[in-house]
Enzyme design. Structure first.
Site, mmCIF file in Angstrom:
data_model
loop_
_atom_site.group_PDB
_atom_site.id
_atom_site.type_symbol
_atom_site.label_atom_id
_atom_site.label_comp_id
_atom_site.label_asym_id
_atom_site.label_seq_id
_atom_site.Cartn_x
_atom_site.Cartn_y
_atom_site.Cartn_z
ATOM 1 N N THR A 104 0.889 -1.157 0.000
ATOM 2 C CA THR A 104 0.000 0.000 0.000
ATOM 3 C C THR A 104 0.921 1.199 0.000
ATOM 4 O O THR A 104 2.101 1.054 0.300
ATOM 5 C CB THR A 104 -0.837 -0.007 1.306
ATOM 6 O OG1 THR A 104 -1.919 -0.916 1.151
ATOM 7 C CG2 THR A 104 -1.403 1.332 1.663
ATOM 8 N N THR B 24 -0.429 0.281 6.768
ATOM 9 C CA THR B 24 -0.294 -0.743 5.738
ATOM 10 C C THR B 24 -0.314 -2.083 6.460
ATOM 11 O O THR B 24 0.041 -2.153 7.641
ATOM 12 C CB THR B 24 0.996 -0.586 4.924
ATOM 13 O OG1 THR B 24 1.179 -1.768 4.125
ATOM 14 C CG2 THR B 24 2.228 -0.387 5.799
ATOM 15 N N GLY B 25 -0.719 -3.116 5.760
ATOM 16 C CA GLY B 25 -0.748 -4.430 6.405
ATOM 17 C C GLY B 25 -2.013 -5.172 6.053
ATOM 18 O O GLY B 25 -2.778 -4.739 5.180
ATOM 19 N N HIS B 26 -2.232 -6.262 6.736
ATOM 20 C CA HIS B 26 -3.369 -7.117 6.443
ATOM 21 C C HIS B 26 -4.664 -6.369 6.765
ATOM 22 O O HIS B 26 -4.993 -6.116 7.926
ATOM 23 C CB HIS B 26 -3.251 -8.407 7.266
ATOM 24 C CG HIS B 26 -4.323 -9.382 6.961
ATOM 25 N ND1 HIS B 26 -4.904 -10.174 7.917
ATOM 26 C CD2 HIS B 26 -4.938 -9.680 5.801
ATOM 27 C CE1 HIS B 26 -5.834 -10.922 7.350
ATOM 28 N NE2 HIS B 26 -5.866 -10.650 6.068
ATOM 29 N N GLY B 27 -5.393 -5.995 5.702
ATOM 30 C CA GLY B 27 -6.527 -5.088 5.839
ATOM 31 C C GLY B 27 -7.603 -5.575 6.783
ATOM 32 O O GLY B 27 -8.186 -4.787 7.540
ATOM 33 N N ARG C 229 -13.831 -7.369 -2.951
ATOM 34 C CA ARG C 229 -13.339 -7.228 -1.563
ATOM 35 C C ARG C 229 -12.971 -5.757 -1.299
ATOM 36 O O ARG C 229 -12.292 -5.115 -2.085
ATOM 37 C CB ARG C 229 -12.109 -8.114 -1.373
ATOM 38 C CG ARG C 229 -11.453 -8.008 0.012
ATOM 39 C CD ARG C 229 -10.245 -7.092 0.021
ATOM 40 N NE ARG C 229 -9.474 -7.191 1.253
ATOM 41 C CZ ARG C 229 -8.393 -6.460 1.511
ATOM 42 N NH1 ARG C 229 -7.965 -5.593 0.625
ATOM 43 N NH2 ARG C 229 -7.753 -6.594 2.646
ATOM 44 N N VAL C 230 -13.462 -5.238 -0.199
ATOM 45 C CA VAL C 230 -13.077 -3.894 0.226
ATOM 46 C C VAL C 230 -12.223 -4.044 1.472
ATOM 47 O O VAL C 230 -12.627 -4.696 2.428
ATOM 48 C CB VAL C 230 -14.326 -3.026 0.518
ATOM 49 C CG1 VAL C 230 -13.923 -1.683 1.095
ATOM 50 C CG2 VAL C 230 -15.140 -2.840 -0.756
ATOM 51 N N GLY C 231 -11.046 -3.464 1.433
ATOM 52 C CA GLY C 231 -10.127 -3.592 2.555
ATOM 53 C C GLY C 231 -10.265 -2.457 3.543
ATOM 54 O O GLY C 231 -11.272 -1.738 3.578
ATOM 55 N N ASP C 232 -9.238 -2.297 4.347
ATOM 56 C CA ASP C 232 -9.247 -1.251 5.372
ATOM 57 C C ASP C 232 -9.111 0.145 4.787
ATOM 58 O O ASP C 232 -9.589 1.127 5.365
ATOM 59 C CB ASP C 232 -8.073 -1.472 6.328
ATOM 60 C CG ASP C 232 -6.731 -1.437 5.595
ATOM 61 O OD1 ASP C 232 -6.531 -2.261 4.672
ATOM 62 O OD2 ASP C 232 -5.890 -0.561 5.907
HETATM 63 N N1 ASP Z 1 -4.067 -2.769 3.849
HETATM 64 C C1 ASP Z 1 -4.098 -3.147 2.461
HETATM 65 C C2 ASP Z 1 -5.305 -3.985 2.218
HETATM 66 O O1 ASP Z 1 -5.557 -4.897 2.968
HETATM 67 C C3 ASP Z 1 -2.879 -3.872 2.018
HETATM 68 C C4 ASP Z 1 -1.604 -3.347 2.571
HETATM 69 O O2 ASP Z 1 -1.534 -2.339 3.209
HETATM 70 O O3 ASP Z 1 -0.577 -3.961 2.413
HETATM 71 O O4 ASP Z 1 -5.986 -3.742 1.253
#
Ligand code: ASP
Length: 323
Positions: free
Chosen positions: A181, A232-235, A209-212
Site C-alpha cells: 500500500t 499498511t498491512g493485512h486489511g 473485496r473492500v479492505g481497510d
Molecule cells: N491494507 C491493504 C489492504 O488490505 C494492504 C496493505 O496495506 O498492504 O488492502
C-alpha cells in the site's frame, strides 16, 4: 509550525531486486510533498501529491503496479482525510483510473458522501472529467506474474479468514507476500494535519473485496487535535482493531507517536494475528514510522532533513540541500 511529511511504501515483502527502487520512490514522494509544504501549501495537498507520485510509480501496490484480484483485475481502494474538519473522501473497488487518491479528494470535496464504490465511483469519476485509463496500463509484468503464482487453491487470504481456517505462522507468512500500500501523513505550517492512503489491496483478493484503506479510522485518520496516521498491512486485521483511530486514541491519552504506534501494532499482532506498519505525526510535529513486518520503505522530511529507512531499526538522514 515546522512542516513535516512522512510517507510509506507498504509492509509487503520486497525482493532484493526491488529494494532500491522502492526506497528511492518513497524519498521522491516525500521530497515532492515537502516542496508543497515549504511553499506554504496545505497538508492535504502534500499528502495527495506524495500518494499520486507513488500511484504513478509501478514499484508499488497502488495505481499502476496494483496487485490483481482473483479474476486478474485491478480494483483499487483509497482515502484522504483532512484533520482540520474531519472531512474525508474515499473510493473502493474502483477500476480504470490512474489516481484513486485524486478521486477520493473529489468525493470529499464534491459530494455529501464519504465513500463511493465500484461502478458508482467510476461514474462519478467520469462526471468529474477524470480520464479513464486502460486496465492493462495499470498492470505490470510483476503484478501478472504474482497473480499467476498465487492462483493455487487456498492461497487467498480473505477466503482463509472467511472460512475460519486456523491462523498459523504460514498464514502470516502468506499474507506478508500479498500486502503493499502507499500512504502519507503531514502537518503544515498552519498546524493542519492530513492523511492519505491508496492500495490495490491484497494479492488475489476476492473480486469486490473492500479492505481497510477506504474505511475512516482504519485506512487513515487525521484530527488536528491529536495528529494523523496512515497504515499498511493485512486489511482485515487493520479493520478489526480500527488501527489508525486506535493510534490517535492512544495519543489522545498522552502517548507519544512511537508508543502509540507500537502499542496499537502489538495489539493487532497479538489480538488478531495481523502484521503491518504505520506512519504517524502528532499535532506538535513529532513523527514516526513503525512496523511489525520485516520491512517497510518509508521516508520523512522535517526541518530540511530527509530521513529514510527500510529494515527495522534502520534510519538514515541527509540534508535536503544535498539531494
Ligand atoms: N491494507 C491493504 C489492504 O488490505 C494492504 C496493505 O496495506 O498492504 O488492502
Amino acid at each position: 509550525m515546522l512542516p513535516v511529511i512522512v510517507v510509506h511504501g507498504g509492509a509487503g515483502l520486497v525482493g532484493a531486486e526491488r529494494l532500491e527502487g522502492s526506497c528511492r520512490g518513497v524519498q521522491e514522494a516525500a521530497l515532492a510533498a515537502y516542496r508543497i509544504l515549504q511553499q506554504g501549501g496545505s497538508a492535504l495537498d502534500a499528502v495527495e501529491e506524495a500518494v499520486v507520485k507513488m500511484e504513478d510509480n509501478p514499484m508499488y501496490n497502488a495505481g499502476c503496479g496494483s496487485v490483481l484480484n482473483e479474476l486478474g483485475e485491478v480494483e483499487m481502494d483509497a482515502i484522504i482525510m483532512d484533520g482540520k474538519t474531519l472531512a474525508s473522501g474515499a473510493v473502493s473497488a474502483v477500476r480504470g483510473i490512474a489516481n484513486p487518491i485524486k478521486l477520493s479528494r473529489l468525493v470529499m470535496e464534491k459530494t455529501q458522501h464519504l465513500c463511493l464504490t465500484a461502478e458508482g465511483a467510476s461514474r462519478f469519476a467520469k462526471a468529474m472529467g477524470v480520464p479513464e485509463v486502460e486496465e492493462e496500463s495499470l498492470k505490470t509484468d510483476y503484478s501478472r506474474k504474482r497473480w499467476v503464482e498465487n492462483l493455487a487453491p487456498g492461497s487467498n487470504p480473505v477466503e482463509s479468514q472467511m472460512y475460519g481456517k486456523s491462523v498459523s505462522v504460514s498464514f502470516l507468512n502468506q499474507n506478508r507476500g500479498k500486502m503493499g500500500t502507499v500512504g502519507a501523513v503531514a502537518i503544515d505550517s498552519q498546524g493542519n494535519v492530513a492523511s492519505a492512503t491508496s492500495t490495490g489491496g491484497m494479492l488475489n483478493k476476492m473480486a469486490g473485496r473492500v479492505g481497510d484503506t477506504p474505511c475512516v479510522g482504519c485506512g487513515a485518520y487525521a484530527d488536528n487535535l491529536f495528529g494523523a496516521a496512515s497504515p499498511t498491512g493485512h486489511g482485515e486485521a487493520i479493520m478489526k482493531v480500527t488501527l489508525c483511530r486506535l493510534i490517535l486514541f492512544h495519543m489522545e491519552q498522552g502517548m507519544s507517536p512511537e508508543k502509540a504506534a507500537d502499542t496499537a501494532l502489538e495489539y493487532m499482532k497479538t489480538r488478531v494475528q495481523g502484521i503491518g506498519g504505520v506512519i504517524v505525526v502528532n499535532s506538535s510535529g513529532d513523527w514516526v514510522a513503525r512496523f511489525t513486518s520485516e520491512k517497510m520503505p518509508w521516508a520523512a522530511v522535517k526541518n530540511d532533513q530527509l530521513h529514510y529507512g527500510f529494515y527495522k531499526g534502520e534510519s538514515f538522514t541527509l540534508p535536503v540541500s544535498s539531494i
